[in-house]
Motif scaffolding. Structure first.
Motif, PDB file in Angstrom:
ATOM      1  N   VAL A 165      -4.473   6.502  -1.305  1.00 24.92           N
ATOM      2  CA  VAL A 165      -3.897   5.198  -0.981  1.00 24.92           C
ATOM      3  C   VAL A 165      -3.989   4.321  -2.231  1.00 24.92           C
ATOM      4  CG1 VAL A 165      -4.011   3.185   0.519  1.00 24.92           C
ATOM      5  CG2 VAL A 165      -4.582   5.452   1.424  1.00 24.92           C
ATOM      6  N   HIS A 222       0.843  -1.191   0.000  1.00 24.46           N
ATOM      7  CA  HIS A 222       0.000   0.000   0.000  1.00 24.46           C
ATOM      8  C   HIS A 222       0.880   1.244   0.000  1.00 24.46           C
ATOM      9  CE1 HIS A 222      -2.968  -3.007   1.346  1.00 24.46           C
ATOM     10  NE2 HIS A 222      -3.834  -2.218   0.730  1.00 24.46           N
ATOM     11  N   VAL A 262       1.003   5.483  -0.184  1.00 25.54           N
ATOM     12  CA  VAL A 262       0.268   6.719   0.069  1.00 25.54           C
ATOM     13  C   VAL A 262       0.953   7.844  -0.703  1.00 25.54           C
ATOM     14  CG1 VAL A 262      -0.582   8.330   1.814  1.00 25.54           C
ATOM     15  CG2 VAL A 262      -0.389   5.902   2.351  1.00 25.54           C
ATOM     16  N   GLU A 281     -10.186   4.848  -1.619  1.00 23.32           N
ATOM     17  CA  GLU A 281      -9.138   4.664  -0.621  1.00 23.32           C
ATOM     18  C   GLU A 281      -8.347   5.968  -0.470  1.00 23.32           C
ATOM     19  OE1 GLU A 281      -8.649   2.034   1.205  1.00 23.32           O
ATOM     20  OE2 GLU A 281     -10.229   0.837   0.277  1.00 23.32           O
ATOM     21  N   HIS A 282      -8.361   6.519   0.732  1.00 22.94           N
ATOM     22  CA  HIS A 282      -7.693   7.787   0.978  1.00 22.94           C
ATOM     23  C   HIS A 282      -7.295   7.859   2.444  1.00 22.94           C
ATOM     24  CE1 HIS A 282      -7.050  12.198   1.093  1.00 22.94           C
ATOM     25  NE2 HIS A 282      -6.902  12.091  -0.219  1.00 22.94           N
ATOM     26  N   ALA A 283      -6.242   8.646   2.708  1.00 24.73           N
ATOM     27  CA  ALA A 283      -5.810   8.798   4.091  1.00 24.73           C
ATOM     28  C   ALA A 283      -6.880   9.470   4.937  1.00 24.73           C
ATOM     29  CB  ALA A 283      -4.507   9.604   4.135  1.00 24.73           C
TER      30      ALA A 283
END
Length: 623
Positions: A246, A238, A240, A306-308
């Motif tokens: 992500v 994974h 970032v 998907e993201h922080a």
């Protein structure tokens, strides 16, 4: 289809036979004697004629009227008696759906009760042997519904005529479900299996509880499932990005290899495209078999978002263009590759610690369509920023970038986006299927296209016309499991608008933010950066591949890349194959694989030094 009988009809026949055997206890002695005289046999025509001859036309007519009257008289009673039965079924089925057997010896009085309540589970089990489409699901549901209606009517009549037996069975059902709820909890099945995680320092097999969910008869395999099912190692990394996205960087690891390859997909695609043809026809497996450490990149733009920032809105998530693919996604993934490969090689080969070269491996990139445009943007912008791009060779399969020579349909789409883009952008942040139900429907419709060749051929023809006659296997692509009910790749509105801008201007350039002030803030100039004018900064060999049948990115547009690079002094080659646009990834093309592998095996030349004058001029622009 076996012996002229479909598997579905054979299943319904077996189901009806089971129902008939369960109602033997209700038959009278007279019926038993008749059955002994005239035994029913599918292979004996004379026995059926003899049995039919015992009834006259008058008797059959009278019996039919009696049955009809009897049915309408018992219908209200059947409905009233069925309410408590279905109430108990509903309440206890919510607790547990899967039957549990605690031992091999069960009470004989509960055997028939278990058959009644495991009927639905038996139906699900038998019909999930292969994936079904929407048409087959409707067919199955209608026939099972008809069978269930007649079975309910039959049992309701029996319960009304024998009320004492009905209450006894109802009492046994209650006791049976009370005992079963103590053994089963929840509606999922948990089992212990031996698993290991590739990529760990000590990948020793360990017992782990794995939960299996009902997949509604759809194909929801991931790239990991495809790779591991074929016996290859797998690792998920994974990554970032600097702006918080992500990304999933997937790997077929060969840790001690000093040569690696990075594969990047195109629009509406994922890493699944590089492994979808199996061991023989997939570029990822071919590269691994040639000794390469294989990395499969995935762009941002999944429905799962998907993201922080876990609370990021849909509008904010989809607010990116091709710029972010080339300046955020690819840099983050390649830097992660460099970090992983360098640490692994120095750990496994201590002699590398003494080498002065800070990159002890060679990394090549194979990119398709939009991935080709993004990797070119990445190389040029890294050279402008005077940062290492860490690549040794580019192999670009039908790369995007130049699009002025295209079909009438794409021209209409271009003007639509340019005219209505500012109006639609706030309301349509991206193009994807938003709900699980419709994604499941697409997955099942794709199965219908395969199961019914006439329907599939019609859809294939229509889609080919929409994209200007491109003969790619569009139906096969829709059936790939990365278009499943859980997730799917999407395309942001700004990415589509960026492609329209490239087509309208006839230039391969970065995203136009719509005003001179906005562009000045980002690029240091009122106009977006023209990447074609900076092809001279590319200091590694580039292999361009075009498809003669490609109507999405025509060969003339790939040749334009070649001419501009050649005039800029880039070490570039050009080749054409008789392929359509999606044939580069989703079709088994041995000729293409041989060519790609031959280009990977070439020795890379020494990178040429950057031009000091160009670097100085770009610095003045603030880039």
């Amino acid at each position: 289809m076996e012996n002229g009988v479909s598997s579905f009809n054979q299943f319904i026949y077996e189901l009806s036979v089971d129902s008939d055997t369960s109602s033997v206890d209700y038959s009278s002695a007279e019926e038993d004697s008749d059955r002994n005289i005239y035994p029913a046999s599918p292979s004996s025509q004379s026995s059926r004629v003899s049995g039919a001859s015992t009834y006259t036309k008058y008797d059959r007519h009278r019996t039919g009227w009696i049955r009809c009257i009897f049915f309408w008289i018992l219908l209200p009673a059947k409905f009233l008696m069925g309410i408590p039965v279905y109430l108990y079924r509903f309440l206890f089925n919510r607790v547990s759906k899967a039957p549990a057997l605690s031992g091999s010896h069960q009470h004989s009085g509960l055997h028939s009760i278990k058959r009644v309540f495991t009927l639905r589970d038996q139906i699900v089990h038998r019909t999930t042997d292969r994936r079904r489409g929407v048409i087959e699901d409707l067919h199955l549901a209608i026939e099972i519904f008809i069978e269930a209606i007649f079975d309910v009517v039959h049992k309701a009549a029996h319960f009304i005529l024998s009320p004492s037996e009905a209450f006894r069975k109802l009492f046994r059902w209650v006791l049976y479900y009370i005992g079963r709820t103590k053994e089963n909890h929840g509606n999922v099945v948990e089992v212990s299996v031996t698993t290991d995680t590739l990529g760990e320092n000590d990948p020793a097999p360990a017992e782990q509880n794995v939960t299996f969910y009902q997949s509604l008869n759809t194909d929801a395999r991931t790239c990991q499932d495809v790779i591991t099912e074929l016996g290859y190692p797998y690792e998920a990394i994974h990554v970032v990005t600097a702006d918080g996205y992500v990304l999933l960087l997937e790997r077929i690891p060969r840790r001690d290899a000093r040569k690696a390859v990075y594969l990047q997909h195109g629009v509406f695609d994922s890493s699944m495209g590089w492994v979808s043809n199996g061991v023989v026809g997939s570029p990822a497996f071919a590269a691994f078999d040639q000794g390469y450490d294989v990395f499969l990149g995935n762009f941002r733009g999944l429905v799962s978002r998907e993201h922080a920032d876990k609370n990021i809105s849909s509008r904010r998530y989809w607010q990116y263009s091709i710029n972010e693919h080339g300046t955020e996604d690819i840099p983050a993934m390649i830097e992660k590759i460099h970090q992983v490969k360098t640490s692994e090689l120095k750990l496994s080969q201590p002699s590398l610690q003494e080498e002065s070269d800070d990159q002890p491996y060679k990394l090549c990139a194979i990119c398709h369509s939009l991935g080709g445009a993004a990797i070119l943007m990445y190389v040029i912008t890294r050279r402008i920023e005077e940062k290492p791009h860490r690549l040794s060779r580019l192999i670009l399969l039908s790369p995007a970038g130049f699009h002025q020579d295209s079909t009438f349909v794409f021209t209409v789409v271009e003007y639509f986006f340019l005219m209505f883009g500012p109006i639609l952008a706030p309301f349509v942040p991206a193009f994807y299927i938003p709900t699980r139900f419709f994604r499941m429907l697409l997955n099942k419709l794709a199965r219908d296209f395969h199961n019914y060749p006439a329907v599939g051929g019609l859809v294939q023809t229509l889609m080919s016309y929409v994209v200007g006659g491109d003969s790619s296997n569009w139906i096969g692509v829709l059936g790939l499991p990365h278009y499943n009910m859980n997730d799917m790749p999407g395309v942001s509105f700004q990415v589509a608008l960026h492609l329209a801008q490239m087509k309208h201007t006839g230039k391969f350039r970065m995203y136009d933010y719509g005003s001179a002030s906005a562009n000045m803030e980002v690029y240091g100039s009122p106009e977006p950066l023209d990447l074609g004018e900076h092809y001279g900064l590319i200091d590694i060999p580039v292999d361009l591949v075009a498809g003669q049948k490609d109507k999405v990115i025509r060969p003339s547009m790939v040749r334009k890349h070649y001419k501009v690079m050649k005039n800029s002094g880039v070490d570039v080659s050009y080749n054409e194959f008789e392929y359509a646009h999606l044939d580069f990834t989703f079709s088994h093309r041995e000729e293409l694989l041989t060519y790609v592998m031959s280009r990977l095996l070439l020795v890379e030349p020494t990178p040429k030094p950057p031009s000091s004058q160009k670097a100085l001029r770009l610095k003045k622009k603030g880039l």
